[in-house]
Design an enzyme around this catalytic site. Structure first.
Site, PDB file in Angstrom:
ATOM      1  N   ASP A  81       7.639 -32.751  21.485  1.00  0.00           N
ATOM      2  CA  ASP A  81       7.288 -31.833  22.579  1.00  0.00           C
ATOM      3  C   ASP A  81       8.517 -31.088  23.106  1.00  0.00           C
ATOM      4  O   ASP A  81       9.028 -31.398  24.181  1.00  0.00           O
ATOM      5  CB  ASP A  81       6.609 -32.648  23.688  1.00  0.00           C
ATOM      6  CG  ASP A  81       5.944 -31.780  24.742  1.00  0.00           C
ATOM      7  OD1 ASP A  81       5.832 -30.559  24.525  1.00  0.00           O
ATOM      8  OD2 ASP A  81       5.541 -32.340  25.783  1.00  0.00           O
TER       9      ASP A  81
ATOM     10  N   SER B  72       7.164 -30.921  33.705  1.00  0.00           N
ATOM     11  CA  SER B  72       7.331 -30.897  32.252  1.00  0.00           C
ATOM     12  C   SER B  72       8.421 -29.948  31.801  1.00  0.00           C
ATOM     13  O   SER B  72       8.577 -28.856  32.343  1.00  0.00           O
ATOM     14  CB  SER B  72       6.030 -30.486  31.572  1.00  0.00           C
ATOM     15  OG  SER B  72       5.206 -31.598  31.465  1.00  0.00           O
TER      16      SER B  72
ATOM     17  N   HIS C 153       4.591 -28.032  25.070  1.00  0.00           N
ATOM     18  CA  HIS C 153       3.273 -27.813  25.678  1.00  0.00           C
ATOM     19  C   HIS C 153       3.309 -26.800  26.815  1.00  0.00           C
ATOM     20  O   HIS C 153       2.285 -26.225  27.159  1.00  0.00           O
ATOM     21  CB  HIS C 153       2.603 -29.146  26.066  1.00  0.00           C
ATOM     22  CG  HIS C 153       3.066 -29.753  27.347  1.00  0.00           C
ATOM     23  ND1 HIS C 153       3.944 -30.805  27.396  1.00  0.00           N
ATOM     24  CD2 HIS C 153       2.757 -29.461  28.626  1.00  0.00           C
ATOM     25  CE1 HIS C 153       4.147 -31.139  28.672  1.00  0.00           C
ATOM     26  NE2 HIS C 153       3.440 -30.335  29.435  1.00  0.00           N
TER      27      HIS C 153
HETATM   28  N1  ARG Z   1       2.772 -33.080  31.319  1.00  0.00           N
HETATM   29  C1  ARG Z   1       3.213 -32.907  32.663  1.00  0.00           C
HETATM   30  C2  ARG Z   1       3.578 -31.454  32.946  1.00  0.00           C
HETATM   31  O1  ARG Z   1       3.161 -30.578  32.222  1.00  0.00           O
HETATM   32  C3  ARG Z   1       4.266 -33.888  33.005  1.00  0.00           C
HETATM   33  C4  ARG Z   1       3.697 -35.223  33.131  1.00  0.00           C
HETATM   34  C5  ARG Z   1       4.713 -36.264  33.343  1.00  0.00           C
HETATM   35  N2  ARG Z   1       4.020 -37.404  33.799  1.00  0.00           N
HETATM   36  C6  ARG Z   1       4.601 -38.539  34.134  1.00  0.00           C
HETATM   37  N3  ARG Z   1       3.871 -39.474  34.626  1.00  0.00           N
HETATM   38  N4  ARG Z   1       5.901 -38.687  33.998  1.00  0.00           N
HETATM   39  O2  ARG Z   1       4.141 -31.123  33.949  1.00  0.00           O
END
Ligand code: ARG
Length: 277
Positions: free
Chosen positions: A136, A233, A83
């Protein structure tokens, strides 16, 4: 759904200076919207395989263009989240982001040390499922090799590091206050690998994603408080000295009953046909 989620991820970073708190799909309290919540500062030498993904063109220079994390698994091979390479995050397909770089060996994003290495090629998992968030991961090939000793071994299927209850450490850059004041220094948090039944119960299917034990693992604390968060992420979750996960998703950050969800590294190995350790 995927678009909304991706936008929610990209915005806090792109608009960091405005310190606007953008709620996730599920209403996230402002106080929880921080990066590596409940963590502590670390020097990158303690986790030299942790890298920052950067594009100053896309995200501006205030945080050296950092927008996601990554992890070196070879001298010219970096894993990140699929992503992170989406057009909704980058504003363009990765091949049209010429200043896409990996920042290695630098704890403070705005410091001079370490290296900035151009990304030569990006492979995004074609099976990445935008609804569940399964699969992902993406593989970046670097234009120059990283220094020797800056990559980490990947835990294969059956590795004890995946066992529920194992202590693991997650690494990432960004705001630790929850108010949009990004510090730009590397942080880490200690969490525990959770049982699949716990993860399935937390994420049976909904607007944030669906837990799939084959392709994901989840980690956190029963009481919440320690977690990865937006901007982490693609970064590493390490247990017993081996890479077990990539930061992927979660509901809020550090909420009790909502552990962080990670891409399961053994599943990356089998998808890519790489040896299982
Ligand atoms: N999707 C998020 C990003 O792009 C990371 C989210 C992780 N969230 C969590 N509660 N561990 O950075």
């Amino acid at each position: 759904m995927r678009r909304r989620l991706a936008r929610a991820l990209a915005r806090p970073l792109a608009l960091a200076a405005a310190s606007t708190v953008i709620p996730l799909a599920s209403a996230v309290p402002a106080a929880a919207d921080s990066i590596v919540v409940g963590g502590f500062p670390v020097d990158v030498s303690e986790g030299p395989w942790t890298v920052a993904l950067s594009s100053r063109d896309r995200f501006g220079g205030t945080r050296a263009g950092q927008f996601c994390g990554g992890v070196a698994v070879g001298r010219t091979t970096v894993l990140t989240a699929a992503h992170c390479m989406e057009e909704e995050v980058l504003g363009a397909p990765p091949e049209r982001v010429p200043d896409l770089r990996v920042i290695a060996g630098r704890s403070e994003l705005l410091a001079k040390g370490g290296q900035e290495i151009a990304v030569r090629d990006v492979w995004v998992n074609p099976d990445h499922d935008a609804v569940t968030n399964s699969g992902d991961f993406a593989v970046l090939s670097l234009a120059e090799p990283l220094p020797q000793g800056s990559s980490i071994a990947m835990a294969g299927a059956g590795d004890p590091a995946y066992r529920a209850g194992t202590e693991a450490t997650v690494y990432g850059w960004g705001d630790t206050t929850g108010s949009g004041s990004y510090t730009g220094s590397l942080h880490a948090a200690r969490v525990h690998v959770q049982r699949d039944a716990v993860c399935e119960k937390a994420y049976p299917g909904g607007s944030v994603g669906t837990y799939r034990a084959r392709t994901m693992l989840c980690a956190g604390e029963a009481a919440g408080g320690r977690d990865a968060c937006q901007g982490d992420s693609g970064g590493p979750l390490v247990a017993q000295g081996r890479l077990i996960g990539l930061v992927s998703w979660g509901a809020g950050c550090g909420w009790a009953g909502s552990p962080g969800v990670y891409t399961r590294v053994s599943e990356i190995l089998s998808t890519l046909g790489w040896p299982q350790g």
